[in-house]
Design a protein around this motif. Sequence first.
Motif, short mmCIF file in Angstrom:
data_model
loop_
_atom_site.label_atom_id
_atom_site.label_comp_id
_atom_site.label_asym_id
_atom_site.label_seq_id
_atom_site.Cartn_x
_atom_site.Cartn_y
_atom_site.Cartn_z
N LEU A 444 -10.00 -6.65 63.22
CA LEU A 444 -11.37 -6.24 62.94
C LEU A 444 -11.46 -5.82 61.48
O LEU A 444 -10.64 -5.05 60.99
N VAL A 445 -12.47 -6.35 60.78
CA VAL A 445 -12.73 -5.95 59.40
C VAL A 445 -14.02 -5.13 59.37
O VAL A 445 -15.08 -5.63 59.73
N GLN A 446 -13.88 -3.87 58.98
CA GLN A 446 -15.05 -3.00 58.81
C GLN A 446 -15.38 -2.92 57.32
O GLN A 446 -14.48 -2.71 56.50
N GLY A 447 -16.63 -3.09 56.99
CA GLY A 447 -17.01 -2.99 55.59
C GLY A 447 -18.44 -2.52 55.47
O GLY A 447 -19.30 -2.91 56.27
N ASP A 448 -18.69 -1.69 54.49
CA ASP A 448 -20.04 -1.18 54.29
C ASP A 448 -20.97 -2.31 53.86
O ASP A 448 -20.53 -3.41 53.51
N ALA A 575 -20.64 -4.69 59.83
CA ALA A 575 -21.19 -3.96 58.69
C ALA A 575 -21.71 -2.60 59.14
O ALA A 575 -22.41 -1.92 58.41
N THR A 576 -21.37 -2.25 60.39
CA THR A 576 -21.75 -0.93 60.91
C THR A 576 -20.48 -0.12 61.06
O THR A 576 -19.85 -0.11 62.11
N PRO A 577 -20.04 0.53 59.99
CA PRO A 577 -18.80 1.30 60.06
C PRO A 577 -18.92 2.37 61.14
O PRO A 577 -19.97 2.98 61.31
N ILE A 578 -17.85 2.57 61.86
CA ILE A 578 -17.88 3.59 62.91
C ILE A 578 -16.74 4.58 62.67
O ILE A 578 -15.71 4.23 62.11
N THR A 581 -12.83 8.05 65.72
CA THR A 581 -12.80 8.32 67.16
C THR A 581 -13.39 7.16 67.95
O THR A 581 -12.86 6.76 68.98
N MET A 582 -14.51 6.61 67.46
CA MET A 582 -15.13 5.49 68.15
C MET A 582 -14.30 4.22 67.97
O MET A 582 -14.19 3.39 68.87
N ALA A 583 -13.68 4.06 66.79
CA ALA A 583 -12.84 2.89 66.55
C ALA A 583 -11.65 2.90 67.50
O ALA A 583 -11.27 1.85 68.05
N LEU A 584 -11.04 4.07 67.71
CA LEU A 584 -9.91 4.16 68.64
C LEU A 584 -10.33 3.84 70.06
O LEU A 584 -9.59 3.23 70.83
N THR A 585 -11.55 4.27 70.41
CA THR A 585 -12.03 4.08 71.77
C THR A 585 -12.43 2.63 72.01
O THR A 585 -12.18 2.07 73.08
N GLY A 765 -21.19 4.56 54.10
CA GLY A 765 -21.50 4.18 55.48
C GLY A 765 -20.63 4.86 56.51
O GLY A 765 -21.08 5.16 57.62
N PHE A 766 -19.35 5.11 56.18
CA PHE A 766 -18.44 5.75 57.13
C PHE A 766 -18.83 7.21 57.35
O PHE A 766 -18.84 7.70 58.48
N PHE A 767 -19.17 7.90 56.28
CA PHE A 767 -19.64 9.29 56.40
C PHE A 767 -20.95 9.34 57.17
O PHE A 767 -21.14 10.20 58.05
N ILE A 768 -21.85 8.42 56.87
CA ILE A 768 -23.16 8.40 57.53
C ILE A 768 -23.00 8.14 59.03
O ILE A 768 -23.65 8.78 59.86
#
Length: 845
Positions: A444-448, A575-578, A581-585, A765-768
């Motif tokens: 999985l690639v997470q990006g703002d 493009a929806t950084p999470i 905790t949610m990424a682990l779940t 985006g990650f903080f938001i």
Amino acid sequence: MDLDRLQKALQVEADNGFNDMQGNQYRFSEFICLSFGQPSPDIPRDRRQQLRDLGGKFADYRHLGFADRRNLLAEARQLLSQTKKYSNTAPATPIVAETPTPANTTKTTSKKTAKKVVAKAATKASSSAKASSTGKSKGGARGAIDLDQPVQYLPGIGPKSADRLAKLNLFTVRDVLYYYPRDHIDYAKQVNIRELTAGDSVTIVGQLKSCNCFTSPRNSKLTIFDLTLKDSSGQMRLSRFFMGARFASRGWQENQKRQFPKGATVAASGLVKESKYGMTLDNPELEVLESPDQDFESSKIGKIVPIYPLTEGVPADLVRRAVVASLGAVEQLQETLPGGLRQQYELAEIRDAIAGIHFPDSGEVLAASRKRLVFDEFFYLQLGLLNRRRQQQGGHTDVVLEPTGKLLSQFYDEVLPFTLTGAQQRVVTDILSNLQTTIPMNRLVQGDVGSGKTVVAVIALLAAIQAGYQGALMAPTEVLAEQHYRKLVHWFNQLHLPVELLTGSTKTAKRREIHRSLQSGELPLLVGTHALIEDPVQFDRLGLVVIDEQHRFGVQQRARLTQKGENPHILTMTATPIPRTMALTLHGDLDVSQIDELPPGRKAIKTTIVTPKKRQEVYDMFRREIALGRQVYVVLPLVDESEKLDLKSAIVAHQDFQTNVFPEYKVGLLHGKMTSAEKDAAITAFRDNETHILVSTTVVEVGVDVPNASVMMIEHAERFGLSQLHQLRGRVGRGAAQSFCLLMTASRSETSMQRLKVLEQSQDGFFISEMDLRFRGPGEVLGSRQSGLPDFALASLVEDQEVLEVARDAAEKAMEKDPTLAKWPAMRAELEYRYTRLLGGAILT
């Protein structure tokens, strides 16, 4: 006919949202139809006919609504519970891989702590439950309670109450024990009358000065029970209200007064509130004591009282009564965690935790009980995800790619108009390393917003094409698929590579041409929407699947695309950084890469909260930007006018803008109810600067890339989540000019303003998304049904982040010591049971 197995199938279907799960051979409804249609001959004849009749109803299960499915399942579970008592069939030995069973079924001796909690809780039962607890249960032994015993045979319950409990899916003692309270009210705090503070939950003990019970002069069906208590610090007036004709009878009222004689010592528990008579308790619980030092007999007075989730027709006292009657079976629960693990992470034993979550003696006991049960939910989820990851890494693929080659070199040297950022280079290295192995990639690639995920995916696709394989890129909407296709055509034309777009709007002739060239291997890359997973789409050599905005697809949809090839590599993007905790779940079984760096030269988008009073200033700003040759987005939450909500609709706003506000400019309209051709026309006109202002719904959230747009105004911004606002904001700021985002709101809510100020202060985006999680919760952030989040009974991704991290650590250590969990058979059995319930394992063979 294996009744236990059928019950487990019904349980798993209920736990997975009544979605008619697909098993290895049958769908759930087909499995039940077949099973109920062939009942064992040793089941009484009338029961056999009932099973056949009910099984026939499951033929229409797929066409029923949610409520009807739920009711049908409840009816089936109840019939099976009743049938089991009258059947001579012995339960078949469960096959763990097919019908996971809970590990906590072995009878063991309870520890002293559990016995103490159970004994104390048992004494708090209502008088009717206590009176009947010595009676003979239908289960056989006097007072014996078994974990799998139907609730109707519990002391003080019976068939009618069991029918009510069935509405909550409570059919057995085990179901009741694992039906956790949603909250607790702490009446353990005992105070004097003069120490009362509004908003506290307390208990007071005083002498009864007066008591009166009468019918309200304004309402003949309302009975008021008033009493006055006095202690050494003062006195207070308490009132209870009873609605109904039976309470209005003089006999009932006199009986109430006799129970509370003047001068008696009375304990009262409740929530403190202010009244015209001073401080009082809201609808208090009352108990007459023999002396001020007497222990409270009531299950509520002076205790921490459990509050259970309820539904219509199921009173709270009935659930509490069932729990109290079931607590005797706690000692049968088997501990599934090794002693060393419990000691290392300071976890209570399972018996203590189950008893303590229902009727804790103190706040400390409640906290320890909750911690253990939350840990279990997270721990077994993480074990399951890590086990799934281990199985994936144990898989094999023949798609082995080289990280370098002529095609990639040509792309870097001749096509790519910019240099990759450090973050992009790091993620590309991760991906190309995966592609060189025989283990199928699952990354999985997470990006703002604007971080450059697409070019990373293109490099991976070119590596696959270079090696003679085909690639597929699936996006959730036609707008986003079209955006990807447009960009890829621009790049691939320079490399002399064909690429096609397949969506629901593709014409039949073009669709056939795509199918043919794909199957023959002539077409190296296909971009599309859900149309890619349709049966006619057949690849010749599918090597890499890229799924964009993957959280918008269901698990089965993603799986169907990957099944188009022989173990292809999988790259998913969002493009929806999470938050972690949610990424682990959600993605604990994936390798995760983050593009946490924006391309150089990007200017921060100036974000401002504005009120309707400043609307004219905003419109003046629009005119200044358009005069400079730039363009404007206006985003609204609705398509059509709503009678219930005072919100501007996109259609009405478009008409108003074009006719009254900006008649000198061309105003475009874009919303989800338009046809694909209409959407394309609207986007193209805006992209080509033929329209100056685009009024749109959230359909522009992803996929619309117009670098010339410099202003976005979002109407009713308080109606959107922070992550969604951040996504929308990302539609501007894509060019060299300074861009602006205006959050229009008339809300005076302090919480709404706090949320919107996060956007004013941060571009991360990650903080938001972390703040969005805290404000709204995970279900709202991702969308409850489509999120893929498991349904936890107790755990909260917001409140229990620390426990999740600990559980992940414990799960990783357990898998390192023994990946098969053979050392811990009870843990393994519990994992199979819980993982099936949480993530929908295929048990219907």
